[in-house]
Write an enzyme that holds these catalytic residues in place. Sequence first.
Site, PDB file in Angstrom:
ATOM      1  CG  HIS A 189      12.144  31.879  57.942  1.00  0.00           C
ATOM      2  ND1 HIS A 189      11.297  33.689  57.864  1.00  0.00           N
ATOM      3  CD2 HIS A 189      12.610  33.044  58.988  1.00  0.00           C
ATOM      4  CE1 HIS A 189      11.254  34.314  58.415  1.00  0.00           C
ATOM      5  NE2 HIS A 189      12.052  34.401  59.061  1.00  0.00           N
ATOM      6  CG  ASP A 249       8.986  31.205  56.314  1.00  0.00           C
ATOM      7  OD1 ASP A 249       9.444  30.817  57.377  1.00  0.00           O
ATOM      8  OD2 ASP A 249       9.518  31.722  55.666  1.00  0.00           O
ATOM      9  CB  SER A 264      12.323  37.515  59.215  1.00  0.00           C
ATOM     10  OG  SER A 264      11.286  37.071  60.409  1.00  0.00           O
TER      11      SER A 264
END
Length: 686
Positions: free
Chosen positions: A658, A623, A538
């Site tokens: 995610h 995501d 991320s």
Amino acid sequence: MKKNIEAPVARIIPKKLELHNDLRIDNYFWLNQREDQNVLDYLEEENAYYEQETSHTKDFEVQLFEEMKARIKEDDSSVPYKYNGYWYIVRYEKGKGYPIYTRRKETLKADEELLFDCNEMAEGHTYFRLVGLSVSPDNTMITFGMDLTGRRQYTLQIKSLVTNEVFSDTIENTTGSSTWANDNSTLFYAKKDEQTLRSNEIFKHKIGDSEDQDVVVFTEDDDTFGAAVYKTKSRKYIVIACYSTLTNEFHFINADRPDDSFKIFQDRIRGLEYSISHFEDQFYILTNKDKATNFKLMKTPETQTGIDNWVEVIAHRDEVLLEDIEIFKDYLIISERTNGLNEIRITRWDKTQDYYLPFDNETYTANAGTNVDFDTEILRFSYNSLTNPASVIDFNMRTKERDVKKEQEVLDPKFDKNNYTSERIWATAVDGTKIPMSLVRRKDTKLDGNAPLLQYAYGSYGSTIDPYFSTIRLSLLDRGFIYVIAHIRGSEYLGRDWYENGKLLKKKNTFTDFIDCTRHLIENKYTSKEHCYAMGGSAGGLLMGVILNQAPYLYNGIISQVPFVDVVTTMLDDTIPLTTGEYDEWGNPNDKAYYDYIKSYSPYDNVKTQDYPHLLVTTGLNDSQVQYWEPAKWVAKLRTHKQNTNKLFLNTNMDAGHGGASGRFEALKEDAQEYAFLLDLEGIHV
């Protein structure tokens, strides 16, 4: 014979992006069309290429997966905790990948009541996640949120714990959590904006009503803020929390009177951060008021909550970060961080006791655990370190006796924690700042510069990666790897200033800190350039993108998970999730100063013609945090600029978001893939 697949080459369709008299050409902008079959075909081509090029490691991946899985106790259960007359337990059964939620009335010997069997609920779904379990005050109902895509848009439902029927009340697109009023018939919950996924509206729901009958009780109009709702531990108040990176605001009502109008606690003031806890006739406030960078504790009467009434309880300290508090009937628990290390301070309200729990090394994590019981002298906390499996401990705050309720079992007959050693070391950054790292290795791993080393970091949002034990990581350590967590600026490891010096126009400190940590590790023969690896996800994937461009020669391979790499374009698009709430972290590129600064490090904008290390990039089609097209565009651009023959892979999970795959063991398959990538680069296949 199956034909070999060439590395995919994405179509080039130039798009002009111009702002502040600066023209950027994005050749792969078209990849952001999620429903376009050409986009899906390209992602599938990348997946097929990845599968082909890693086919020689597939058996090894299976071996690693089985090895990781075998260390985990399958028929496991959580340490029970008691709430409102019931003991709550989460357990797992052998061969099943999802949790089973249960409870027992008053005593652990009572009959088990099944709340949810997620294994049954997940059947037929490629992704499943259950969140937000909340039991009504009379113990007869429970709310829950379900996500079947990985997009973090939860459907909220209610179940009777008397008849086990799921009510017809169904609420879509929520955060998954909800809060009961004390009347057992009113619920409060937060909904998300359909497009940006910002949590911006709080609704009131009456049991039995349809969703369109629900009443909006609060709307957050500032698109840099989100909103949530919860009940205080004292169960007296329902609170709406409005939050942004730098500012907080709270509204509250008495939980006995759910139809009252919410009152404001203290109006938002730009830069004023605070959180509230209720005890007796007071609110306790953790705040940075009056430039208390590391926060201080204040209190105010529940009838006079404005800032002018706040009185100091614990003063600000330059050397101690005040992270959280936990309130009991007779005790106040303060979670602090000093010189990077967790500390738990225990003090009685009557001032007859005030002491710290003792911890004995520099590579541990200790946190207050699940403490829902208000009238108790038992504090539950968790402890683990890089070499010690996680423990859940009940601590008698009066007698100081410890009761280890559970220590994580490592089901590997070869595992002996005495075979491993950990240490904290410090690198010197380019500006002279000392950067700490936590390191673990087997004692028989030689420090002669030949050991493979994996360096991990995150470094954003003030989020701190504390040293923690991992059974998965043993698969690297036992094959000679050293594992390092770099506590770079952008976290709060060394206090709030550590974060402030790694954001906005000081963001580059995050990246140079990581690189300087790598240099220190190489110079001191923990590893060498030929055996050094880096990994981050991320915002940590952004970090990987920057070091890839700036210091590719220091690393043999990099894993970049769900990476945020197209920073300028994303931060200019306020229609996609998270953008507006992120301005205080990265800066708003509509302002030229921030535009220029962000562009100077944004990985996608700074891909250059040069040699790059081996690279594995992972993402999820659904995501919600970092859109899949960022890593997809990045890999496409890297393919046209990379000068050497090193591996370059994009692996897209077409069913997840995610957090990757759902299920207890499915996620291990992704870990096994990543570890196989690293070990293959080291020529290790067993």
